[in-house]
Design an enzyme around this catalytic site. Sequence first.
Site, PDB file in Angstrom:
ATOM      1  N   CYS A   1       0.844  -1.197   0.000  1.00 12.71           N
ATOM      2  CA  CYS A   1       0.000   0.000   0.000  1.00 12.71           C
ATOM      3  C   CYS A   1       0.885   1.256   0.000  1.00 12.71           C
ATOM      4  O   CYS A   1       1.651   1.461  -0.943  1.00 12.71           O
ATOM      5  CB  CYS A   1      -0.972  -0.037   1.175  1.00 12.71           C
TER       6      CYS A   1
ATOM      7  N   HIS B   1      -4.354  -4.329  -0.578  1.00 10.07           N
ATOM      8  CA  HIS B   1      -4.098  -4.916   0.742  1.00 10.07           C
ATOM      9  C   HIS B   1      -4.136  -6.444   0.647  1.00 10.07           C
ATOM     10  O   HIS B   1      -5.221  -7.041   0.662  1.00 10.07           O
ATOM     11  CB  HIS B   1      -5.149  -4.445   1.749  1.00 10.07           C
TER      12      HIS B   1
ATOM     13  N   GLU C   1      -3.389  -8.600   2.874  1.00  9.09           N
ATOM     14  CA  GLU C   1      -3.894  -9.184   4.114  1.00  9.09           C
ATOM     15  C   GLU C   1      -5.418  -9.125   4.199  1.00  9.09           C
ATOM     16  O   GLU C   1      -6.017  -9.767   5.067  1.00  9.09           O
ATOM     17  CB  GLU C   1      -3.251  -8.498   5.326  1.00  9.09           C
TER      18      GLU C   1
END
Length: 206
Positions: A79, A181, A183
Amino acid sequence: MIAVIDYGMGNLRSVEKALATLGAEVVVSGDPELVKRAAGVVLPGVGAFGDAMDHLQQLGLDAAIRDVAAAGTPLLGICLGMQLLFSSSEEHGLHQGLNLIPGQVKQFQGDFKIPHIGWNDLTLHRESLLLQGVENGDYVYWVHSLFVEPADRSVVLATTGYYGEVPGIVGRGNVWGIQFHPEKSSRVGLQLLSNFVKLVREGATA
């Protein structure tokens, strides 16, 4: 050991948890010497580019990150962390970045929703060990108001379409960046992080 860099800006725990779930030994640290000793390094980030660079410089982490890259240690920016890998950003004025990948960070301009938030698909542009198990059309989760414009388009591994072509994954030597992202991107995100863990273990490059 993979070091997740703590410089006061970033979703550190979710990245740490995802890497640990994949079997990696993970340490969250803002110690430049520990970062330089790590077998792999992750630079996360959420917030403003200029503030992030100020924090890195105050902690001596900017030099440590450049040393890591020069030493051939696998380095992954996520990011804002991906944007920091580039030469400069026009966010709230002109700010110098780490310059590990030549290019600029630019703001979206136009009559459309900014920031770009939500699930968008990926278009793969070239093969990379980081992309193993990832396919054209896979969806990942994005939250960003700026995008990177590399000086050399060959570093772009994958893009998405959001009122133009937006680089989503870049790679140059032992340095990679992911704009979205991982995750928060379910199977595809975990696959990318798993691939990075494998790259750390094998010492491979883009």
